[in-house]
Design an enzyme around this catalytic site. Structure first.
Site, PDB file in Angstrom:
ATOM      1  N   HIS A 287       0.842  -1.188   0.000  1.00  0.00           N
ATOM      2  CA  HIS A 287       0.000   0.000   0.000  1.00  0.00           C
ATOM      3  C   HIS A 287       0.883   1.246   0.000  1.00  0.00           C
ATOM      4  CE1 HIS A 287       0.431  -1.039   4.388  1.00  0.00           C
ATOM      5  NE2 HIS A 287       0.948   0.165   4.326  1.00  0.00           N
TER       6      HIS A 287
HETATM    7  C1  T46 Z   1       2.918   0.882   6.755  1.00  0.00           C
HETATM    8  C2  T46 Z   1       3.727  -0.342   6.962  1.00  0.00           C
HETATM    9  C3  T46 Z   1       5.208  -0.057   7.039  1.00  0.00           C
HETATM   10  C4  T46 Z   1      -3.954  -0.621  13.691  1.00  0.00           C
HETATM   11  O1  T46 Z   1      -5.020  -0.866  14.298  1.00  0.00           O
HETATM   12  N1  T46 Z   1      -3.234   0.486  14.013  1.00  0.00           N
HETATM   13  C5  T46 Z   1      -2.075   0.803  13.410  1.00  0.00           C
HETATM   14  O2  T46 Z   1      -1.452   1.821  13.748  1.00  0.00           O
HETATM   15  C6  T46 Z   1      -1.586  -0.060  12.366  1.00  0.00           C
HETATM   16  C7  T46 Z   1      -0.283   0.257  11.644  1.00  0.00           C
HETATM   17  C8  T46 Z   1      -2.311  -1.166  12.051  1.00  0.00           C
HETATM   18  N2  T46 Z   1      -3.480  -1.436  12.706  1.00  0.00           N
HETATM   19  C9  T46 Z   1      -4.199  -2.660  12.371  1.00  0.00           C
HETATM   20  C10 T46 Z   1      -4.862  -2.653  11.003  1.00  0.00           C
HETATM   21  C11 T46 Z   1      -4.804  -4.103  10.583  1.00  0.00           C
HETATM   22  O3  T46 Z   1      -5.940  -4.777  11.088  1.00  0.00           O
HETATM   23  O4  T46 Z   1      -3.288  -3.743  12.360  1.00  0.00           O
HETATM   24  C12 T46 Z   1      -3.566  -4.644  11.313  1.00  0.00           C
HETATM   25  C13 T46 Z   1      -2.363  -4.840  10.398  1.00  0.00           C
HETATM   26  O5  T46 Z   1      -2.118  -3.612   9.679  1.00  0.00           O
HETATM   27  P1  T46 Z   1      -1.608  -3.600   8.149  1.00  0.00           P
HETATM   28  O6  T46 Z   1      -2.176  -4.757   7.424  1.00  0.00           O
HETATM   29  O7  T46 Z   1      -1.876  -2.235   7.591  1.00  0.00           O
HETATM   30  O8  T46 Z   1      -0.036  -3.809   8.374  1.00  0.00           O
HETATM   31  P2  T46 Z   1       1.150  -3.752   7.310  1.00  0.00           P
HETATM   32  O9  T46 Z   1       2.303  -4.395   7.958  1.00  0.00           O
HETATM   33  O10 T46 Z   1       0.734  -4.243   5.979  1.00  0.00           O
HETATM   34  O11 T46 Z   1       1.467  -2.163   7.151  1.00  0.00           O
HETATM   35  C14 T46 Z   1       1.934  -1.397   8.242  1.00  0.00           C
HETATM   36  C15 T46 Z   1       1.187  -0.054   8.328  1.00  0.00           C
HETATM   37  O12 T46 Z   1      -0.230  -0.298   8.340  1.00  0.00           O
HETATM   38  C16 T46 Z   1       1.496   0.868   7.174  1.00  0.00           C
HETATM   39  O13 T46 Z   1       1.048   2.172   7.479  1.00  0.00           O
HETATM   40  O14 T46 Z   1       3.371   1.826   6.117  1.00  0.00           O
HETATM   41  O15 T46 Z   1       3.324  -1.128   8.097  1.00  0.00           O
END
Ligand code: T46
Length: 137
Positions: free
Chosen positions: A49
Protein backbone atom coordinates in the site's frame (compact mmCIF):
# COMPACT_ATOMS: atom_id res chain seq x y z
CA UNK A 1 14.15 7.86 -6.39
CA UNK A 2 16.08 9.28 -3.49
CA UNK A 3 15.98 7.17 -0.34
CA UNK A 4 16.87 8.65 3.01
CA UNK A 5 18.48 6.33 5.51
CA UNK A 6 19.31 7.81 8.89
CA UNK A 7 22.17 6.56 11.03
CA UNK A 8 21.28 7.26 14.64
CA UNK A 9 23.92 8.00 17.22
CA UNK A 10 24.27 5.20 19.79
CA UNK A 11 25.16 6.20 23.33
CA UNK A 12 27.44 3.26 23.94
CA UNK A 13 29.34 2.51 27.10
CA UNK A 14 30.71 -0.57 28.80
CA UNK A 15 27.14 -1.74 29.52
CA UNK A 16 26.06 -1.78 25.86
CA UNK A 17 24.18 0.54 23.51
CA UNK A 18 21.28 2.93 23.83
CA UNK A 19 19.59 4.95 21.09
CA UNK A 20 17.31 7.89 21.85
CA UNK A 21 15.08 9.41 19.17
CA UNK A 22 13.48 12.81 19.56
CA UNK A 23 10.95 14.41 17.24
CA UNK A 24 12.27 17.27 15.07
CA UNK A 25 15.81 16.42 16.21
CA UNK A 26 16.54 12.83 15.16
CA UNK A 27 13.16 12.36 13.44
CA UNK A 28 12.00 15.00 10.92
CA UNK A 29 8.35 15.06 12.05
CA UNK A 30 6.17 15.00 15.17
CA UNK A 31 5.88 11.36 16.30
CA UNK A 32 2.19 10.68 16.82
CA UNK A 33 2.31 6.88 16.76
CA UNK A 34 4.71 4.00 17.26
CA UNK A 35 3.96 0.45 16.17
CA UNK A 36 6.05 -2.64 15.57
CA UNK A 37 5.75 -6.05 14.02
CA UNK A 38 7.39 -9.27 15.15
CA UNK A 39 6.94 -13.06 14.78
CA UNK A 40 6.48 -12.45 11.06
CA UNK A 41 5.86 -15.74 9.30
CA UNK A 42 8.54 -16.87 6.83
CA UNK A 43 8.04 -15.65 3.23
CA UNK A 44 5.27 -13.26 4.20
CA UNK A 45 5.16 -9.94 2.35
CA UNK A 46 3.51 -7.11 4.32
CA UNK A 47 2.52 -3.65 3.20
CA UNK A 48 1.26 -3.53 -0.40
CA UNK A 49 0.00 0.00 0.00
CA UNK A 50 0.91 3.68 -0.09
CA UNK A 51 -0.15 6.61 2.06
CA UNK A 52 -1.60 9.88 0.85
CA UNK A 53 0.02 11.97 3.55
CA UNK A 54 1.67 9.80 6.23
CA UNK A 55 5.44 10.01 6.76
CA UNK A 56 7.25 7.25 8.60
CA UNK A 57 10.63 6.00 9.74
CA UNK A 58 11.19 2.24 9.77
CA UNK A 59 13.80 0.76 12.09
CA UNK A 60 14.54 -2.95 12.24
CA UNK A 61 15.52 -2.91 15.91
CA UNK A 62 16.26 -6.66 15.91
CA UNK A 63 16.99 -9.08 13.07
CA UNK A 64 16.63 -7.99 9.46
CA UNK A 65 14.15 -7.41 6.66
CA UNK A 66 13.95 -5.72 3.27
CA UNK A 67 11.79 -2.81 2.18
CA UNK A 68 10.75 -2.36 -1.45
CA UNK A 69 9.84 1.20 -2.34
CA UNK A 70 8.02 2.27 -5.50
CA UNK A 71 7.24 5.87 -6.43
CA UNK A 72 5.27 4.89 -9.53
CA UNK A 73 8.28 5.36 -11.79
CA UNK A 74 11.12 3.58 -10.09
CA UNK A 75 11.54 0.83 -7.47
CA UNK A 76 14.29 0.39 -4.90
CA UNK A 77 15.03 -2.28 -2.32
CA UNK A 78 16.51 -1.16 0.98
CA UNK A 79 17.81 -3.75 3.45
CA UNK A 80 17.30 -2.93 7.13
CA UNK A 81 19.58 -4.91 9.39
CA UNK A 82 21.00 -2.52 11.99
CA UNK A 83 19.14 -1.23 15.05
CA UNK A 84 20.76 2.19 14.54
CA UNK A 85 19.50 2.68 10.98
CA UNK A 86 16.17 4.23 10.04
CA UNK A 87 14.55 4.39 6.63
CA UNK A 88 12.42 7.44 5.95
CA UNK A 89 9.36 6.80 3.78
CA UNK A 90 7.52 9.85 2.52
CA UNK A 91 3.90 9.87 1.44
CA UNK A 92 2.94 8.61 -2.04
CA UNK A 93 5.37 5.70 -1.94
CA UNK A 94 4.16 2.14 -2.43
CA UNK A 95 5.91 -0.11 0.12
CA UNK A 96 6.36 -3.82 0.67
CA UNK A 97 8.22 -5.39 3.59
CA UNK A 98 9.60 -8.89 3.13
CA UNK A 99 12.47 -11.28 3.79
CA UNK A 100 11.97 -10.98 7.55
CA UNK A 101 14.43 -12.98 9.63
CA UNK A 102 12.63 -15.10 12.26
CA UNK A 103 13.85 -12.75 15.01
CA UNK A 104 12.99 -9.51 13.18
CA UNK A 105 11.28 -6.69 15.05
CA UNK A 106 10.37 -3.86 12.69
CA UNK A 107 9.48 -0.67 14.55
CA UNK A 108 7.77 2.24 12.80
CA UNK A 109 7.57 5.87 13.92
CA UNK A 110 4.65 7.61 12.24
CA UNK A 111 3.70 11.25 11.74
CA UNK A 112 -0.03 10.65 12.19
CA UNK A 113 -2.41 8.49 14.15
CA UNK A 114 -3.91 5.47 12.42
CA UNK A 115 -6.31 6.50 9.65
CA UNK A 116 -7.54 3.91 7.17
CA UNK A 117 -8.68 6.66 4.77
CA UNK A 118 -5.01 7.66 4.26
CA UNK A 119 -4.19 4.25 2.73
CA UNK A 120 -4.14 3.47 -0.99
CA UNK A 121 -4.32 -0.32 -1.11
CA UNK A 122 -4.88 -0.78 -4.83
CA UNK A 123 -1.75 -0.52 -7.00
CA UNK A 124 -3.54 0.84 -10.08
CA UNK A 125 -5.23 3.45 -7.93
CA UNK A 126 -1.81 4.38 -6.52
CA UNK A 127 -0.37 4.85 -10.03
CA UNK A 128 -3.35 6.97 -11.00
CA UNK A 129 -2.96 9.02 -7.80
CA UNK A 130 0.74 9.81 -8.28
CA UNK A 131 0.41 10.43 -12.02
CA UNK A 132 -2.66 12.63 -11.79
CA UNK A 133 -0.95 15.18 -9.57
CA UNK A 134 -3.86 14.73 -7.14
CA UNK A 135 -1.21 14.14 -4.46
CA UNK A 136 0.08 17.69 -4.91
CA UNK A 137 -3.32 19.36 -4.45
C1 T46 B 1 2.92 0.88 6.75
C2 T46 B 1 3.73 -0.34 6.96
C3 T46 B 1 5.21 -0.06 7.04
C4 T46 B 1 -3.95 -0.62 13.69
O1 T46 B 1 -5.02 -0.87 14.30
N1 T46 B 1 -3.23 0.49 14.01
C5 T46 B 1 -2.08 0.80 13.41
O2 T46 B 1 -1.45 1.82 13.75
C6 T46 B 1 -1.59 -0.06 12.37
C7 T46 B 1 -0.28 0.26 11.64
C8 T46 B 1 -2.31 -1.17 12.05
N2 T46 B 1 -3.48 -1.44 12.71
C9 T46 B 1 -4.20 -2.66 12.37
C10 T46 B 1 -4.86 -2.65 11.00
C11 T46 B 1 -4.80 -4.10 10.58
O3 T46 B 1 -5.94 -4.78 11.09
O4 T46 B 1 -3.29 -3.74 12.36
C12 T46 B 1 -3.57 -4.64 11.31
C13 T46 B 1 -2.36 -4.84 10.40
O5 T46 B 1 -2.12 -3.61 9.68
P1 T46 B 1 -1.61 -3.60 8.15
O6 T46 B 1 -2.18 -4.76 7.42
O7 T46 B 1 -1.88 -2.24 7.59
O8 T46 B 1 -0.04 -3.81 8.37
P2 T46 B 1 1.15 -3.75 7.31
O9 T46 B 1 2.30 -4.39 7.96
O10 T46 B 1 0.73 -4.24 5.98
O11 T46 B 1 1.47 -2.16 7.15
C14 T46 B 1 1.93 -1.40 8.24
C15 T46 B 1 1.19 -0.05 8.33
O12 T46 B 1 -0.23 -0.30 8.34
C16 T46 B 1 1.50 0.87 7.17
O13 T46 B 1 1.05 2.17 7.48
O14 T46 B 1 3.37 1.83 6.12
O15 T46 B 1 3.32 -1.13 8.10
Amino acid sequence: MQTIKYTFQPHGDDRGQLIALEEFKDIPFRIKRVYYMYDTIENVVRGHHAHKSLEQILICIHGSCKIKLDDGTETKVVPLEKPYEGLYIANNIWREMYDFSPDAVLMVLASEIYDESDYIRDYDEFLEFVRSGENKA
